[in-house]
Motif scaffolding. Structure first.
Motif, short mmCIF file in Angstrom:
data_model
loop_
_atom_site.label_atom_id
_atom_site.label_comp_id
_atom_site.label_asym_id
_atom_site.label_seq_id
_atom_site.Cartn_x
_atom_site.Cartn_y
_atom_site.Cartn_z
N THR A 56 -0.48 3.01 13.83
CA THR A 56 -0.71 3.89 12.69
C THR A 56 -0.50 3.09 11.42
N ILE A 57 -1.42 3.23 10.47
CA ILE A 57 -1.27 2.56 9.18
C ILE A 57 -0.40 3.44 8.29
N THR A 58 0.76 2.94 7.90
CA THR A 58 1.66 3.73 7.08
C THR A 58 1.58 3.38 5.59
N ARG A 59 1.12 2.16 5.28
CA ARG A 59 1.01 1.77 3.87
C ARG A 59 0.06 0.60 3.72
N ILE A 60 -0.76 0.65 2.66
CA ILE A 60 -1.60 -0.48 2.29
C ILE A 60 -1.42 -0.73 0.79
N THR A 76 -10.66 -0.15 0.71
CA THR A 76 -9.98 0.36 1.89
C THR A 76 -10.68 1.66 2.29
N ALA A 77 -10.18 2.30 3.34
CA ALA A 77 -10.83 3.50 3.85
C ALA A 77 -10.93 4.60 2.80
N GLU A 78 -9.96 4.69 1.91
CA GLU A 78 -9.95 5.77 0.92
C GLU A 78 -11.12 5.65 -0.07
N HIS A 79 -11.69 4.46 -0.20
CA HIS A 79 -12.79 4.28 -1.14
C HIS A 79 -14.12 4.81 -0.60
N LEU A 102 -14.29 1.09 7.66
CA LEU A 102 -12.92 0.56 7.60
C LEU A 102 -11.96 1.56 8.23
N ALA A 103 -10.97 1.04 8.92
CA ALA A 103 -10.01 1.90 9.61
C ALA A 103 -9.18 2.69 8.60
N GLY A 104 -9.06 3.97 8.85
CA GLY A 104 -8.24 4.82 8.00
C GLY A 104 -7.26 5.61 8.84
N GLY A 105 -5.98 5.46 8.57
CA GLY A 105 -4.99 6.21 9.34
C GLY A 105 -4.45 5.43 10.51
N VAL A 114 -9.52 -3.40 8.26
CA VAL A 114 -8.65 -2.51 7.49
C VAL A 114 -9.01 -2.53 6.00
N ALA A 115 -9.42 -3.68 5.50
CA ALA A 115 -9.78 -3.80 4.08
C ALA A 115 -10.90 -4.82 3.94
N PHE A 116 -11.61 -4.72 2.81
CA PHE A 116 -12.73 -5.63 2.54
C PHE A 116 -12.60 -6.13 1.10
N VAL A 117 -12.59 -7.45 0.95
CA VAL A 117 -12.43 -8.07 -0.36
C VAL A 117 -13.74 -8.68 -0.81
#
Length: 207
Positions: A56-60, A76-79, A102-105, A114-117
């Motif tokens: 589980t992803i708890t913080r990014i 990130t997933a929220e975007h 992207l993985a969220g949660g 998990v993230a893309f730069v």
């Protein structure tokens, strides 16, 4: 028009050693690949991927990566939540929801993005990925096919079949679908056969 007994053009090459026309260009360094393309103002991207099989992803925290000179954006997933294009599974159609980019949660396999730069160079993008802080809460992984289909195995994709259904149902197991191909009275044939064999076949990809 060729006669019915004459071989087709394609059939003449079956089993034959055919000289490849492109080899000379490729082995002499004159091939062009996506990584060779250079355009004015072109940007480069790099993924930050999970190093855990399941968690589980708890913080990014992407603030350090975003502040790095040469970095244009960090996603990130929220975007992209509910904003990525519609996607259908090739065999199961629109009823099966395709995972987001992207993985969220949570993450479900090693290498799950998990993230893309996005940065001005590939090296800057990769360096920025190392500045992203991700906290995980490890979960029991499912790494064996036989164990994955056991009744008590952790379900990796619990909301696979959700499109157009409210409330979203849970997928009961890791088995996505079952296919049985049979002709005639299979049960009778097995019952009356002099001998019946059973085999479990496992196919491993080469590394």
């Amino acid at each position: 028009m060729p006669s019915a007994s004459s071989p087709s053009t394609a059939a003449r090459f079956v089993g034959q050693s055919i000289t490849r026309k492109e080899d000379k260009r490729l082995v002499t360094g004159h091939g062009q690949y996506v990584d060779d393309v250079v355009m004015p103002g072109m940007l480069h991207g790099a993924f930050l991927r999970s190093d855990l099989a399941r968690a589980t992803i708890t913080r990014i925290d992407t603030s350090a990566a975003e502040a790095m000179p040469g970095v244009v954006a960090v996603f990130t997933a929220e975007h992209h939540h509910d904003q990525y294009g519609e996607a259908w599974h090739g065999m199961l159609g629109e009823a099966m929801v395709v995972p987001p980019p992207l993985a969220g949660g949570d993450v479900r396999y090693v290498g799950d993005p998990v993230a893309f730069v996005v940065a001005e160079s590939r090296y800057l993008a990769e360096d920025a990925c190392e500045l992203i802080e991700v906290d995980y809460e490890p979960l029991p992984p499912v790494v064996d096919l036989a164990k994955a289909i056991e009744p008590d195995a952790p379900v990796l994709h619990s909301n696979v079949f959700t499109k157009g259904v409210e409330p979203a149902p849970r997928t009961p197991s890791n088995i996505c679908s079952r296919t049985l191909i049979a002709r005639g009275d299979t049960e009778a044939a097995i019952r009356e056969a002099a001998a019946v064999g059973e085999a479990h076949v496992r196919v491993d990809t080469a590394h």
